[in-house]
Design an enzyme around this catalytic site. Structure first.
Site, mmCIF file in Angstrom:
data_model
loop_
_atom_site.group_PDB
_atom_site.id
_atom_site.type_symbol
_atom_site.label_atom_id
_atom_site.label_comp_id
_atom_site.label_asym_id
_atom_site.label_seq_id
_atom_site.Cartn_x
_atom_site.Cartn_y
_atom_site.Cartn_z
ATOM 1 N N HIS A 146 82.720 54.827 17.347
ATOM 2 C CA HIS A 146 83.683 54.743 16.249
ATOM 3 C C HIS A 146 82.982 54.993 14.914
ATOM 4 O O HIS A 146 81.804 54.633 14.751
ATOM 5 C CB HIS A 146 84.323 53.346 16.250
ATOM 6 C CG HIS A 146 85.550 53.247 15.421
ATOM 7 N ND1 HIS A 146 85.511 52.977 14.065
ATOM 8 C CD2 HIS A 146 86.863 53.383 15.732
ATOM 9 C CE1 HIS A 146 86.741 52.954 13.590
ATOM 10 N NE2 HIS A 146 87.581 53.197 14.573
ATOM 11 N N TYR A 194 95.494 50.051 9.078
ATOM 12 C CA TYR A 194 94.817 49.288 8.025
ATOM 13 C C TYR A 194 95.694 48.098 7.648
ATOM 14 O O TYR A 194 96.915 48.221 7.568
ATOM 15 C CB TYR A 194 94.590 50.156 6.801
ATOM 16 C CG TYR A 194 93.647 51.325 7.011
ATOM 17 C CD1 TYR A 194 92.339 51.131 7.452
ATOM 18 C CD2 TYR A 194 94.056 52.624 6.728
ATOM 19 C CE1 TYR A 194 91.471 52.208 7.625
ATOM 20 C CE2 TYR A 194 93.190 53.707 6.886
ATOM 21 C CZ TYR A 194 91.898 53.485 7.331
ATOM 22 O OH TYR A 194 91.046 54.548 7.495
ATOM 23 N N ASP A 232 94.371 49.924 15.312
ATOM 24 C CA ASP A 232 95.619 49.482 14.689
ATOM 25 C C ASP A 232 95.575 49.861 13.203
ATOM 26 O O ASP A 232 94.523 50.239 12.684
ATOM 27 C CB ASP A 232 95.885 47.991 14.902
ATOM 28 C CG ASP A 232 94.833 47.082 14.293
ATOM 29 O OD1 ASP A 232 93.706 47.558 14.031
ATOM 30 O OD2 ASP A 232 95.125 45.902 14.083
ATOM 31 N N PHE A 272 93.733 56.438 10.345
ATOM 32 C CA PHE A 272 92.608 56.675 9.434
ATOM 33 C C PHE A 272 93.029 57.094 8.024
ATOM 34 O O PHE A 272 92.215 57.106 7.105
ATOM 35 C CB PHE A 272 91.612 57.708 10.000
ATOM 36 C CG PHE A 272 90.898 57.240 11.234
ATOM 37 C CD1 PHE A 272 89.886 56.300 11.153
ATOM 38 C CD2 PHE A 272 91.249 57.729 12.486
ATOM 39 C CE1 PHE A 272 89.220 55.852 12.289
ATOM 40 C CE2 PHE A 272 90.595 57.294 13.635
ATOM 41 C CZ PHE A 272 89.584 56.359 13.530
#
Length: 221
Positions: free
Chosen positions: A186, A66, A64, A77
């Site tokens: 991740h 930031y 989801d 990102f």
């Protein structure tokens, strides 16, 4: 409702008519009206604007957005230029430096990737300020499934960089033999040392694209 690129609107129009999507929009609009939500309304579908369907050659799937002030602007990102680079992106840059020899940038604004055909897609498109995962399980995941299904049907080479378990849940929807799926932990500080560092996904993506006579991605920001 949110503005969306015409190419994407055409292939997703049936999704917009479904009950779950209408319920999702009711929820999201109420959140925007009554709380602080990221990204800004006008940026919710920015990934589609920067990367039309016909231009997609690489997909990076996040979770989801930031959730802190000024960070999210609709691309997974990525953060705006005047915002400190988040830890996960710091690790992405470290892997890029090792893998592709890039100079680590002084900002986290990834629009240049998106314009080259890298779809920077979050599984969930919105989040309440300072409350990670607050818009999880409200319908965005179904919408993301529909997007993955559209991409899976594209009759051309596409490479997927799936980092972490949430992104890798989409693998079951990807069965196009022309596509390449790369998986790794991740890039967050909690998991990057378990195999994200050293995965060489960026060079592998470019090798795949080059082998299919598609322009390489210039990863340098």
């Amino acid at each position: 409702m949110f503005e969306i690129n015409k190419e994407w609107e055409e292939v997703l129009k049936e999704e917009f008519a479904k009950d779950y999507y209408k319920e999702l929009m009711d929820f999201v609009m109420e959140e925007y009206d009554n709380t602080q939500v990221f990204p800004p309304r006008e940026c919710v579908f920015s990934a589609f604007e920067y990367t039309p369907l016909s231009k997609v050659k690489c997909v990076i799937l996040g979770q989801d957005p930031y959730h802190n002030d000024g960070q999210a602007h609709g691309l997974a990102f990525s953060v705006n230029k005047d915002i400190a680079i988040p830890p996960s992106l710091v690790n992405i840059y470290k892997e890029l430096e090792s893998d592709e020899g890039i100079t680590i940038p002084d900002n986290g604004y990834l629009v240049s990737w998106a314009k080259q055909g890298v779809l920077l897609l979050n599984t969930v498109f919105t989040v309440r300020a300072h409350e990670p995962n607050s818009h999880k399980n409200k319908g965005w995941e179904k919408f993301t499934d529909a997007i993955i299904d559209v991409l899976n049907k594209q009759d051309r080479p596409i490479v997927y960089l799936l980092w972490g378990k949430p992104a890798q849940t989409k693998i079951k929807r990807l069965n196009n033999p022309k596509h390449l799926i790369l998986t790794a932990p991740h890039p967050s500080p909690l998991s990057s040392y378990r195999g994200f560092f050293g995965c060489k996904h960026f060079s592998k993506a470019n090798e795949f694209l080059t082998s299919n006579n598609i322009d390489r991605i210039n990863w340098q920001i």
